[in-house]
Design an enzyme around this catalytic site. Structure first.
Site, PDB file in Angstrom:
ATOM      1  N   ARG A  43       0.844  -1.192   0.000  1.00  0.00           N
ATOM      2  CA  ARG A  43       0.000   0.000   0.000  1.00  0.00           C
ATOM      3  C   ARG A  43       0.889   1.255   0.000  1.00  0.00           C
ATOM      4  O   ARG A  43       0.990   1.954  -0.995  1.00  0.00           O
ATOM      5  CB  ARG A  43      -0.953   0.010   1.227  1.00  0.00           C
ATOM      6  CG  ARG A  43      -2.153   0.948   1.068  1.00  0.00           C
ATOM      7  CD  ARG A  43      -1.857   2.433   1.320  1.00  0.00           C
ATOM      8  NE  ARG A  43      -1.410   2.710   2.685  1.00  0.00           N
ATOM      9  CZ  ARG A  43      -0.968   3.887   3.076  1.00  0.00           C
ATOM     10  NH1 ARG A  43      -0.896   4.907   2.223  1.00  0.00           N
ATOM     11  NH2 ARG A  43      -0.557   4.063   4.315  1.00  0.00           N
ATOM     12  N   ASP A  44       1.597   1.472   1.084  1.00  0.00           N
ATOM     13  CA  ASP A  44       2.364   2.707   1.248  1.00  0.00           C
ATOM     14  C   ASP A  44       3.535   2.766   0.270  1.00  0.00           C
ATOM     15  O   ASP A  44       3.949   3.862  -0.142  1.00  0.00           O
ATOM     16  CB  ASP A  44       2.869   2.796   2.689  1.00  0.00           C
ATOM     17  CG  ASP A  44       3.206   4.213   3.116  1.00  0.00           C
ATOM     18  OD1 ASP A  44       3.039   5.134   2.310  1.00  0.00           O
ATOM     19  OD2 ASP A  44       3.642   4.391   4.265  1.00  0.00           O
ATOM     20  N   HIS A  85       4.929   4.038  13.256  1.00  0.00           N
ATOM     21  CA  HIS A  85       5.191   3.993  11.807  1.00  0.00           C
ATOM     22  C   HIS A  85       6.278   5.024  11.506  1.00  0.00           C
ATOM     23  O   HIS A  85       6.034   6.224  11.573  1.00  0.00           O
ATOM     24  CB  HIS A  85       3.870   4.319  11.078  1.00  0.00           C
ATOM     25  CG  HIS A  85       3.977   4.456   9.587  1.00  0.00           C
ATOM     26  ND1 HIS A  85       3.368   3.571   8.721  1.00  0.00           N
ATOM     27  CD2 HIS A  85       4.594   5.366   8.798  1.00  0.00           C
ATOM     28  CE1 HIS A  85       3.606   3.943   7.469  1.00  0.00           C
ATOM     29  NE2 HIS A  85       4.346   5.024   7.492  1.00  0.00           N
ATOM     30  N   HIS A 106       9.607   6.627   9.179  1.00  0.00           N
ATOM     31  CA  HIS A 106      10.307   6.758   7.903  1.00  0.00           C
ATOM     32  C   HIS A 106      11.785   6.973   8.209  1.00  0.00           C
ATOM     33  O   HIS A 106      12.130   7.594   9.214  1.00  0.00           O
ATOM     34  CB  HIS A 106       9.745   7.930   7.092  1.00  0.00           C
ATOM     35  CG  HIS A 106       8.468   7.591   6.386  1.00  0.00           C
ATOM     36  ND1 HIS A 106       8.272   7.804   5.046  1.00  0.00           N
ATOM     37  CD2 HIS A 106       7.328   7.012   6.840  1.00  0.00           C
ATOM     38  CE1 HIS A 106       7.054   7.385   4.699  1.00  0.00           C
ATOM     39  NE2 HIS A 106       6.456   6.915   5.767  1.00  0.00           N
ATOM     40  N   CYS A 112       9.215   9.907   0.324  1.00  0.00           N
ATOM     41  CA  CYS A 112       8.644  11.105   0.921  1.00  0.00           C
ATOM     42  C   CYS A 112       8.780  12.220  -0.103  1.00  0.00           C
ATOM     43  O   CYS A 112       9.890  12.513  -0.552  1.00  0.00           O
ATOM     44  CB  CYS A 112       9.415  11.443   2.190  1.00  0.00           C
ATOM     45  SG  CYS A 112       9.064  13.093   2.798  1.00  0.00           S
ATOM     46  N   ASN A 161      10.041   4.677   3.830  1.00  0.00           N
ATOM     47  CA  ASN A 161       9.573   3.971   5.009  1.00  0.00           C
ATOM     48  C   ASN A 161      10.702   3.193   5.668  1.00  0.00           C
ATOM     49  O   ASN A 161      11.635   2.734   5.002  1.00  0.00           O
ATOM     50  CB  ASN A 161       8.497   2.957   4.595  1.00  0.00           C
ATOM     51  CG  ASN A 161       7.145   3.592   4.403  1.00  0.00           C
ATOM     52  OD1 ASN A 161       6.422   3.817   5.357  1.00  0.00           O
ATOM     53  ND2 ASN A 161       6.807   3.903   3.161  1.00  0.00           N
TER      54      ASN A 161
END
Lengths: 316, 316
Positions: free
Chosen positions: B16-17, B208, B210, B241, B250
């Protein structure tokens, strides 16, 4: 207001540990320009170059010229790598502040890298210590593969501590625990650092990490929790590991300084100035560098909001 | 011998991300192949896809097909991002285990990213919660920019805690503190995590991170020291990002698992198997990934010594 933040001493190694790994020769004047710029950033120490045989490491064949042409700043120690008595003589003629000696904690790595047994290395370094003792030049012993060997695997803490003791018995008062190929992990770092500090309270310890497996930053914090206050790091994170092509190399100075300052430590480094020096690297070495800060900027780097943001919510 | 290592729950977000940030569309069957392979690695949860508008995120326009074609494994929760009631209806029709809702802790970031005020986002998510409540589907709220906003700068802890409370009051029992652009640092993570855990003891928290500024791994250890036991991470470290082109994205799953296992935690992840899945990524997405483990292997990866090593020291 007095500065009550705990001091961390940063030692820059890019122009030795980084440049020696570059296939492209960095011109002497470029090396000097980088070192002179680094000298104004607030480092406790800069590892300028290496007095190894020019045949063995042609990238640093201009060691004497570099040492003579840099502009030294008060408060910064200038150290060089010294492999043997011949190297010590060359280095001493250049007025170094410190000689950095190196041997490996793993027998196989020492043979592979230095083409000697560890006992042969120690005997040779003993001669170097003799040659330097009596001068005002300090001596540091860098102990490669202190946290593991890419050929042998684990290296025991006791083994590392035994070699520290042998160098301490020669009168050496500075030692660097090197994670040469990025095998160190935080609890291991904490354990070895704490034992080394407790057993050798007079020894000034440096920790030298590689970010090969993305643990350099966590390892630095673990070392600090065990009382370590001195780190090697490499501008841009340059200086790779032959066992991990494409992986990150040395712990990146700017990434480490950024984190340590956020954590409340005083690194004495002017990060803005440092990032300008780091920005010189890709042009000089002809490729991108692992530094994250160079790409992202510090966490206080603010970006403009898109214009539409102001309109949102006005007409629901 | 019983397993006494503290358990850490790993939640994979790459499909997803990560995939939503790729310019190149990943074919549905490739997505399914990756998710099915991840399902066998030991994750507690996998964020499969997003039920946003196919126009807004064309990379995930095949959300229904992906959800229907994957082979689910017992013990793994399958979650999806749900932005609104329409998305919730689509997601519920696919038999999801969890709906992941998202809004930003920074007003500017929420407007910029979601094109709504935070109050508008909350009102919309309240409707989503109503639409899902009563079903067996769990609800998680992901709080973007919990550790800082790239446009506003610092975000106060109190602000984050207030929004957690508002979602807790809706009956939401799962919350993720997201370091959306890599601004979190360890002491900050420890502080917010500890306060959130203390104030909302019934809430299941995920962190979560990064790795934009090379602190994801140190942040994970800091979170654990504050009682957090659940992390999002992205295979290969994919998912960038927009504010830091070229920087790491991530937190990388395999790098985090490798470190946490060395630190004595039980992640339940089969790292060898995971690395094989990660090795599929560069081919699928058409570029290198930030993962360090993929390049270097775990620290137990041994290399052969050069042949000359055996001869050294025999003829001194």
């Amino acid at each position: 207001m007095p500065n009550t933040r705990p001091r961390i001493y940063m030692q820059e190694v890019a122009t030795r540990d980084g440049f020696q790994n570059e296939s492209q020769f960095i011109e002497t004047e470029d090396k000097v320009r980088v070192i002179d710029a680094l000298s104004l950033c607030g480092f406790a120490k800069i590892e300028v170059t290496s007095f190894t045989s020019p045949k063995a490491i042609p990238a640093l064949r201009d060691a004497e010229r570099v040492m003579h042409e840099i502009t030294r700043q008060p408060g910064v120690e200038y150290t060089v790598l010294v492999p043997n008595v011949r190297g010590a003589e060359r280095a001493l003629s250049c007025g170094i502040d410190e000689a950095n000696l190196v041997m490996s904690m793993s027998e196989t790595h020492n043979r592979s890298n230095l083409r000697m047994t560890r006992e042969q290395s120690f005997a040779q370094l003993e001669q170097v210590v003799s040659a330097i003792s009596g001068s005002s030049v300090a001596i540091n012993i860098s102990l490669s593969t202190s946290f593991g060997c890419p050929m042998e695997g684990d290296v025991s803490e006791d083994e590392v501590l035994r070699w520290i003791e042998r160098f301490a018995n020669l009168g050496v008062t500075r030692a660097t625990l090197c994670d040469t190929t990025g095998m160190a992990y935080p609890s291991q770092v904490r354990s070895l650092s704490a034992r080394a500090k407790a057993l050798f309270p007079e020894m000034v310890f440096t920790l030298h990490f590689h970010n090969t497996r993305s643990m350099a930053q966590a390892n630095a914090l673990a070392a600090i929790s065990a009382g370590i206050d001195r780190f090697d790091a490499s501008l841009g994170g340059i200086g790779g590991c032959p066992y991990a092509p494409g992986a990150s190399g040395n712990a990146c100075t700017e990434d480490m300084v950024h984190m340590l300052e956020l954590e409340g430590f005083d690194t004495n480094i002017d990060l803005e100035r440092l990032l300008k020096v780091s920005a010189m690297l890709p042009g000089l070495i002809g490729h991108d560098v692992p530094s994250q800060l160079l790409k992202a900027g510090g966490r206080n780097t603010l970006h403009p909001a898109p214009a539409y943001v102001a309109e949102i919510g006005l007409k629901p």
